[in-house]
Every structure is written in C-alpha cells, then in structure tokens.
Write an enzyme that holds these catalytic residues in place. Structure first.
Site, short mmCIF file in Angstrom:
data_model
loop_
_atom_site.label_atom_id
_atom_site.label_comp_id
_atom_site.label_asym_id
_atom_site.label_seq_id
_atom_site.Cartn_x
_atom_site.Cartn_y
_atom_site.Cartn_z
CG ASP A 191 20.21 -6.60 -6.49
OD1 ASP A 191 19.90 -6.00 -7.54
OD2 ASP A 191 21.28 -7.25 -6.37
CG ASP B 278 13.91 -8.42 -9.80
OD1 ASP B 278 14.93 -8.93 -10.30
OD2 ASP B 278 13.73 -7.18 -9.67
C1 LIG Z 1 8.47 0.55 -15.84
O1 LIG Z 1 9.58 -0.34 -15.87
C2 LIG Z 1 10.79 0.18 -15.51
O2 LIG Z 1 10.91 1.31 -15.14
C3 LIG Z 1 11.95 -0.72 -15.58
C4 LIG Z 1 13.18 -0.24 -15.13
C5 LIG Z 1 14.32 -1.06 -15.23
C6 LIG Z 1 14.19 -2.35 -15.77
C7 LIG Z 1 15.38 -3.21 -15.96
C8 LIG Z 1 16.01 -3.65 -14.68
N1 LIG Z 1 17.16 -4.41 -15.13
C9 LIG Z 1 18.04 -4.94 -14.29
N2 LIG Z 1 17.94 -4.94 -12.94
C10 LIG Z 1 19.09 -5.52 -12.51
C11 LIG Z 1 19.58 -5.75 -11.22
C12 LIG Z 1 20.86 -6.32 -11.07
N3 LIG Z 1 21.37 -6.51 -9.81
C13 LIG Z 1 22.62 -7.00 -9.66
N4 LIG Z 1 23.13 -7.17 -8.42
N5 LIG Z 1 23.40 -7.34 -10.74
C14 LIG Z 1 22.95 -7.22 -12.01
O3 LIG Z 1 23.68 -7.53 -12.96
C15 LIG Z 1 21.62 -6.68 -12.21
C16 LIG Z 1 21.11 -6.48 -13.50
C17 LIG Z 1 19.86 -5.90 -13.63
N6 LIG Z 1 19.18 -5.55 -14.72
C18 LIG Z 1 12.97 -2.83 -16.20
C19 LIG Z 1 11.83 -2.02 -16.10
#
Ligand SMILES: COC(=O)c1ccc(CCNc2nc3cc4nc(N)[nH]c(=O)c4cc3[nH]2)cc1
Length: 373
Positions: free
Chosen positions: A93, A267
């Site tokens: 990322d 992911d």
């Molecule tokens: C126990 O589970 C957890 O703690 C947990 C924490 C966060 C997420 C959600 C993660 N969501 C998410 N990751 C992301 C990574 C991203 N990277 C880029 N460059 N651009 C994006 O627009 C983007 C959106 C995202 N949305 C899901 C689960």
C-alpha cells in the site's frame, strides 16, 4: 515463469470472476485474499505456514517500512523479499491511508503528505513520486498509487476534492513508476459514497491504461450496502481484463458478497488482528475465546478442519492461552483464522469454476447464522 505481469480471466459466474494474475514471482489465483504483513511479517505467523495455507501474495505497508527499518536500508539488504524470506508476490500500500489513520500532525496538499512518525516523532514528507520510489526500493511487485482516502460520512465537496487530487496523483505515480517489466502500479478509485464521483474516478483512471485497479475509500465505516452499491457503479466502468482489488475488506460476509459484485483481490487485518485478540473464525461463524463459557469446553474449534490449530486444540486451552495473554494463543488463532480465510477463497474459486457461486455464497453465509458457537 512469466516475465510479464498479466491478468487472465478464466471463467465467470454472474459478476463473480475466476482469474489468475501471472507475475515473474508466481501466479495469484483470484479471487484472492492477501494476508497483511505490515512491517514485513504476517504477525504471529511463519511465512512458510502462510504459504502452506494457500496464500499466493502478501501485503506490506510503505508507511511502516519507510519509518522502520527504512526503504534505503531494505534495498541495501537486498529488498523486502530477501529480507523477510518470501519469494512470491508482494503488494505494498502507498502510505496515504496509513498516514491519515496512524500519524499525528499531518498535512496534505497537492505536493503530498507531511507527517510526524508515530515511531519517533520525526517529520517526513511523502510525495506521490517518493511513495513509488519507496515501493521500488522495497522491490514491491504491485505498487499502489498515493491517494487520499476520505473517511465517511463526508461533505460531497470534500469527497470530490480528494478524488480529483488522487487522479492527479495517479498520473504522477504512473510517470514515476515508468516501465518496470513484471511489476504493476494499480490506480485507486475514490469518490466516497457518491456514484457520479465514483464513475468519474474509474473512467479517468481507465484512461491511464494501468495494469490493475483498486477500489479505495471504502471499509471506512460505511454500511455494507453502501460499499456494495459503490462496487456496482465502479466495477462496470473498470476494464474486465484487469484485476480489481477492494482495499481493506473484510469479513467473510463482505468478501463473499463483494466477489458477487466483481471483485478479484482482498486484504484485511481482520483474521490476524482479531485472532490475536481471541476471535476465531470458523465455518459456524465467529467465536470469542475470551468468553468464560469456553473455559471447560474440550471440543476443538472445528474437528473437520485440515488446520491443526482448529482441529487439535480444545477451546478450553485456547481460552486459557488468550486469558493468560500467552503468545501461543495469538499464534494458534492467527493460524486458524488465516486457514479459514484461505479455505473460504479456495471454496469461492471452485464454486465460480463450477457455476454454483450463488449457492455457495448462500450456504456459507447461512452456516454462519446457524452457528454452533
Ligand atoms: C480486527 O479488524 C480490524 O481491526 C480492522 C481494521 C480496519 C479495517 C478496515 C480497513 N479499511 C481500509 N483499508 C484501506 C486501505 C486503503 N489504502 C489506500 N491507499 N487507499 C484507500 O482508499 C484505502 C482504503 C481502506 N479501507 C478492517 C478491520
């Protein structure tokens, strides 16, 4: 072994797609789940275990690795694959999302992001060009553009500003990436929960003729149906012959439904992070092993599983380890959870091949609801 980076669409069942991403470091069977290896380790796992579970690719993070151990240092040590001893594909990322969610004192403008490290407070500036440079130094096989992900709910003007800047950054990242045979740079569709902004972002990225496209700006707190609606307006605008990667998703339920809406790659920290906190994913649904009701339950998590962590250890022992905050607890539950996720992906791929995806999805989700937890 192929020298190019190529996506092959093998079959489809409705909008669900079965494909392969061919890279010089190996083939990624899609739909694919990428275990998250943020700082060069899938936490609490050996990488040969991760491979044995069926993972074809893992994810790393530019933000974390640039702060520690440092991109130039990893390059001097032979690159990330050699450093962590994983010779298959790695997707990284780009850092923007992690800056906004992890660092303090951050500023974001046309030039890029300026932020203080959450590790030692040092000040950093990362431009789109520097993000791509870092991912190149790491040796990443799939590099993500630098983008701005807006947390939802947000003002339409704010969503549009961030989406348009992310498009300009995509062009800069494409120039910075240049021509790296066998590697890919993916664009990231933004636009929040606004269909016309999503369509604008996807069609503009399409013009850049990239090797793959991520759908970003989701899994940021919106309801699942909003996420699925945004997939329905985005995927049809993206080229059918390129992989589609839904960032940060998700629960098994999210993944099953998103596959039905055209997504190829996923992911999420969910299986590993929640495993360390005592949550077990099973065919019956989720089991929180912190709960005292498991204290004398001699049954394993799932006696039919091929994973020793699910088949050979009692819930009572897992409960004891988690309550005692013993490392083995997080190790066994991370193992169980990643095994569950990879078995889910293998089941998804097989169901699409056999043209019975909607039945598979319904049965799997219903199994969760029937749960003997
Ligand atoms: C126990 O589970 C957890 O703690 C947990 C924490 C966060 C997420 C959600 C993660 N969501 C998410 N990751 C992301 C990574 C991203 N990277 C880029 N460059 N651009 C994006 O627009 C983007 C959106 C995202 N949305 C899901 C689960």
């Amino acid at each position: 072994m192929t020298e190019a980076f190529q996506f092959k669409l093998l079959s489809s069942d409705g909008n669900a797609r079965r494909g392969e991403v061919l890279t010089p470091r190996g083939t990624i069977r899609t739909p694919a789940f990428m275990p998250v290896g943020t700082v060069g380790t899938v936490k609490a796992m050996y990488l040969d275990q991760v491979r044995e579970l069926g993972a074809d690719i893992i994810l790393g993070n530019t933000y974390h690795l640039m702060l520690r151990p440092g991109a130039e240092r990893v390059a001097r040590l032979g690159g990330l694959h050699k450093f962590i001893r994983w010779d298959r594909p790695i997707l990284t990322d780009s850092g923007g999302f992690q800056v906004m969610s992890l660092s303090s004192l951050r500023k974001l403008n046309e030039q890029g992001v300026t932020f203080k490290s959450h590790v030692d407070g040092a000040l950093y500036h990362m431009s789109p060009e520097r993000s791509i440079e870092i991912q190149g130094l790491l040796g990443s096989d799939i590099q993500m553009q630098l983008d701005e992900c807006v947390a939802l709910p947000a003002e339409p003007g704010e969503i549009e500003r961030a989406m348009e800047m992310s498009l300009r950054w995509a062009e800069r990242c494409k120039v910075a990436f240049g021509d790296q045979p066998g590697k890919a740079m993916f664009g990231i569709v933004q636009g929040g929960d606004i269909p016309k902004l999503r369509e604008r972002s996807a069609s503009a990225l399409n013009e850049l003729d990239l090797k793959g496209y991520a759908v970003g700006g989701l899994a940021v707190g919106e309801p699942q149906e909003v996420m699925l609606d945004m997939l329905d307006v985005t995927c049809p605008v993206l080229p059918a012959d390129k992989p589609r990667y839904l960032m940060g998703v998700g629960t098994p339920d999210d993944i099953l439904k998103s596959v039905a809406h055209g997504v190829d790659m996923f992911d999420c920290v969910m299986p590993t992070r929640s495993g360390r906190h005592g949550l077990a994913f099973t065919r019956y649904g989720r089991i929180n092993l912190r709960n005292a009701r498991h204290a004398e339950d001699a049954r394993p998590l799932d006696e039919q599983s091929s994973c020793p962590a699910a088949r050979d250890y009692s819930r009572a022992y897992l409960h004891h380890l988690i309550r005692s905050n013993e490392s083995l607890g997080g190790m066994l539950l991370s193992w169980n959870n990643l095994a569950y996720y990879q078995e889910l992906m293998a089941g998804i791929r097989k169901a699409i091949e056999e043209g019975r995806y909607s039945d598979f999805m319904a049965e799997t989700i219903e199994g969760w609801q029937r749960g003997d937890l």
